[in-house]
Structure formats: structure tokens, C-alpha cells
Scaffold this active site. Structure first.
Site: not given
Ligand code: S3P
Length: 458
Positions: A69, A302
Site C-alpha cells: 500500500k 422442512k
Molecule cells: C426419507 C425421507 C424422505 C425421502 C425418503 C427417505 C427418510 O424425505 O428422502 O423417502 O429416510 O427419512 P422427507 O423427510 O422430506 O419426507
């Protein structure tokens, strides 16, 4: 990039850790200018060649940082008044025959203060330090009408020299030097204090220049030029004594904004862009990307909470299960049926890996089983701030009643299966998360609000 791209860069050594390339290219993208910014590592003793070479190759401008600088000044065609007074240049702007040097650290500090609503005019101030950064801060305080500035420095002589120089620039006796040990001589009052030394900077994060609560009670606002760690020991001391504390990240961003605007006359970097770049830099300082990732059991909300959060913060929403279905070209129940759970888990790992490399600023909902793999937990933590939406088994069972879209719950007694799975998974969710939020009995809005607060301090 094409033949017309305006090229700028940063000359430094080392240059690898600089945030400027990310920041400046982001400004280019957001303002729609055909612009590229590159790291330029310059070896000691090559500063003159570097400046001449940059000019010869038509670089529109450069940033200059440690350790050049000051060294760069003799090779410039012109030097701006502020930069000359500060004795340091951090921005070069191409003019006929060479470069004009500016110091955007000082106005960057001022813009950061303005944005944070910290006035300077008429204020009584304390400046900690008398080195290069302190000089820029002293210039900012002096040129914006601070009423008095007490300069405290370990070497009283350096403080004297800086105070004398600033008084001769601005006239009067507004700057007063004190040796650090004499800090008690600062009259009672309410001060804006700028911390401009490297004390407290990582890795020595416990470092603090003055360790006396009585000193901090005089400070209404403490501005630390340091931003690693994000909250310094100085800032904590100011807050403990009832004051407000701000770190140096915004100053870093605004020195870049001002440089960018000097290279691109007429172009303005808007507040939204500044906020987005701040989020990115903050995430990167925390060792992760600027995504918000929701984990939790099936039925934890979620997607619902994630979409609400994305809407509230103006970010895009995506879902790992959807990505997997797109890539596989079939639904999740069919993947389980035709390829088996293991193949599905492998797709999850690949998806989260790709996300971590390509995404910024997104809100992501991930499948309930994804955090079970250790590698996935690590990848998630790097990909963003991970929020665990914790839900009681009863709530989950209630929500999932009659749902036959989840292969993991295919069982003669889906409720029992859900309880067992949740019990086995809980510790992995906790391990994977940066933040845990209990969702039972709360509205989506309440949960979003809680996440906004927790995410900020985490
Ligand atoms: C799973 C959750 C599902 C999906 C699949 C397996 C699990 O997602 O990835 O059926 O092992 O808990 P969600 O948590 O969005 O339902």
C-alpha cells in the site's frame, strides 16, 4: 468474458485468502457490467514492473494490499488528496499515462458507519492504535468533523506523531495523543471508539488492548476494524458495558464498493448487493456457504418452513428429494423399489456434494434420512447453516397418518416404525445441525422468526 471485458485485479502477497475477487466479480454480475477481477500475486521488489505491466496490458484498475500500500506510491501518475494524507493507496484507477491512486479504506469506514447509523460529526472519539489503519480512521474522523479525537497507542510517540500530523491537516488541536497506559486521563463523557490495531484478531482472539470496565463505560459505540473473529473481545467488552459494537466487515465491503464505483463511473452498487455479499462473506468466515439447510424427520415441516423462510428472505427454495427425482427421472418410491435404499442414499450424497459446490443464498430442504451418513453431515455443515426442526414423535405420527408416499414407513405398524426411526436418528440430527429449533405448538411464522434470530447469532 469476451474481448471487451474490463479487467481489474488485486496486487498483493499473499493473495490467496483475499475476499476481493469473489466480492468484485459479484458486483460485476449484479450491476450487469462486463467486468472481471483477478488475483495478482506480486513478488517483493517487482512492484514497479507490476504497475507498468498492468498499465501496458490495459488493466482498468487495481486494488493494492499488504504489503504494497505504501510501496506502490512512487510508481503512480497521481495520488488523491486523502490517499496522500493517509500515506497509503489501496485502489488504482487508470488515467492517460498511468494510474491515479486512491485510499478507499477511509471512505469505506465512513460508509460503513453511515449505514450502521453511527454519526461522526461533533462526536467525541477515541482511536485505539496509530499504525496504517489508524491513519485512515483518523482521516475519516477528522474529515467528517469529529469534535475531539483521543489517540491511544502502545507507543506514545507514534500517537504524538499521528496527532500532530492530523492537527496540521485539519487545523486546531482536535487530535490529542496519549500513551495507552494513560487511558484514564480521557475525560468522562460518551465516546465513539474506533479499534484499529490487530489485537484480538484470529488466532489470538482473546487479545484486548484495555481490560478495564471503567474504560468501556465511556463508550457508546465501539467500531472494531477487525472482523475475524466476527465478534472480538473488544466488541464484547463494549457490549458488556452497555454500548453498541460493530465489526469491520462492512468497512471491507464498502472499500470494495467505492473502488468498484471508481472503476465504473456512473454505476452504483445497491444495498441489496451489499447485503448479499455480506451474507456470503460472513458464511465464508464461519467456514460454510451462505445457504440455509433444513433437516429433520419426515413430517417435521422442512418444506413448509423452508418455503416460508425463502419467501420471507427473498431466497430461492429447493429440495434434495426433488433434485434426486429429477436426476433419476423417477419418483422416490420407484427408486426404492427398483434400485434399493442404498442406491437412493448414494444419490443423496452426490446431491449434497453438488449443492455445496454450486449453491449460494439458497434455502434447502433435505430428505429425512440424509443426515444419517457421516459424510453427508460433514458436507451439509460446509454447504450452509444447518437447522434441525425438532418434532415430538406424536406430532410426526399425527402428520404422517395415512401417508403412503414414504417407503421408509412401509410397515404393518407405521406409527411404531416412525417412533423407532426417530429415536434412532435424533442424535444424528443434533450432530449435523448448527441450530436446533423445537417446532411443536408453534406457527410457521413463529418458527421462521426464531430461526432468523438464532441464525444471526450462531
Ligand atoms: C426419507 C425421507 C424422505 C425421502 C425418503 C427417505 C427418510 O424425505 O428422502 O423417502 O429416510 O427419512 P422427507 O423427510 O422430506 O419426507
Amino acid at each position: 468474458m469476451d474481448g471487451k471485458t474490463k479487467v481489474c485485479g488485486i496486487m498483493a502477497n499473499p493473495v490467496e485468502h483475499s475476499y476481493s475477487p469473489m466480492m468484485q466479480n459479484f458486483f460485476g454480475e449484479r450491476t450487469g457490467v462486463n467486468f472481471a477481477y483477478v488475483p495478482l500475486k506480486v513478488e517483493p521488489g517487482m512492484v514497479e514492473e507490476a504497475v507498468k505491466g498492468a498499465y501496458a496490458m490495459n488493466l482498468a484498475g487495481m486494488n493494492v494490499t499488504v504489503p504494497y500500500k505504501q510501496q506502490v506510491i512512487p510508481y503512480l501518475k497521481e495520488v488523491d488528496e486523502g490517499a496522500a494524507a493517509i500515506g497509503a493507496v489501496n485502489t488504482l484507477v487508470r488515467i492517460p499515462g498511468g494510474y491515479r491512486g486512491y485510499n478507499t479504506d477511509a471512505p469505506g469506514l465512513y460508509r460503513a458507519m453511515e449505514e450502521a447509523g453511527i454519526p461522526v460529526e461533533g462526536e467525541d472519539c477515541i482511536l485505539l492504535g496509530a499504525g496504517g489503519a489508524a491513519k485512515a480512521a483518523a482521516w475519516t474522523l477528522g474529515s467528517h468533523g469529529a469534535r475531539a479525537v483521543y489517540i491511544l497507542n502502545r507507543s506514545g510517540e507514534r500517537a504524538e506523531a499521528l496527532a500532530a500530523e492530523m492537527n496540521s491537516r485539519f487545523g486546531g488541536e482536535r487530535f490529542r495523543a496519549l500513551a495507552l497506559a494513560d487511558y484514564r486521563q480521557i475525560p468522562d463523557g460518551s465516546y465513539l471508539c474506533v479499534q484499529s490495531t490487530s489485537v484480538g484478531m484470529a488466532p489470538d482472539t482473546e487479545g484486548i488492548l484495555i481490560d478495564d470496565e471503567a474504560f468501556y463505560r465511556k463508550i457508546h459505540t465501539g467500531f472494531d476494524l477487525v472482523y475475524t473473529p466476527f465478534t472480538t473481545a473488544f466488541m464484547r467488552a463494549v457490549e458488556r458495558a452497555g454500548g453498541r459494537a460493530v465489526n469491520g466487515l462492512s468497512m471491507l465491503i464498502y472499500q470494495g464498493v467505492i473502488a468498484y464505483e471508481l472503476w465504473n463511473p456512473g454505476v452504483k452498487v445497491d444495498r441489496e448487493t451489499v447485503d448479499a455479499v455480506r451474507r456470503r462473506m460472513r458464511a465464508s468466515l464461519r467456514g460454510r456457504r451462505d445457504n440455509l439447510i433444513f433437516i429433520g424427520f419426515m413430517g417435521a415441516g422442512k418444506t413448509t418452513v423452508g418455503q416460508a423462510f425463502a419467501g420471507r428472505t427473498g431466497r430461492r427454495f429447493l429440495d434434495t428429494d426433488e433434485r434426486i427425482e429429477e436426476r433419476a427421472g423417477k419418483s422416490i418410491p420407484r427408486i426404492f423399489e427398483e434400485d434399493g435404499e442404498e442406491a437412493f442414499r448414494q444419490m443423496e450424497t452426490e446431491t449434497v456434494r453438488a449443492m455445496g459446490n454450486e449453491l449460494w443464498g439458497a434455502v434447502i430442504s433435505v430428505g429425512g434420512g440424509l443426515p444419517m451418513r457421516e459424510e453427508n453431515r460433514r458436507l451439509l455443515k460446509e454447504a450452509g447453516t444447518v437447522i434441525y426442526l425438532r418434532t415430538r414423535p406424536e406430532t410426526v405420527c399425527e402428520r404422517l397418518k395415512g401417508d403412503d408416499s414414504r417407503p421408509m414407513l412401509k410397515s404393518p405398524d407405521p406409527e411404531k416404525r416412525a417412533r423407532e426411526l426417530l429415536a434412532a436418528r435424533e442424535r444424528f440430527y443434533l450432530e449435523a445441525a448448527h441450530v436446533c429449533v423445537d417446532t411443536d405448538g408453534k406457527t410457521v411464522e413463529e418458527i421462521v422468526e426464531e430461526i432468523l434470530q438464532k441464525e444471526e447469532t450462531e
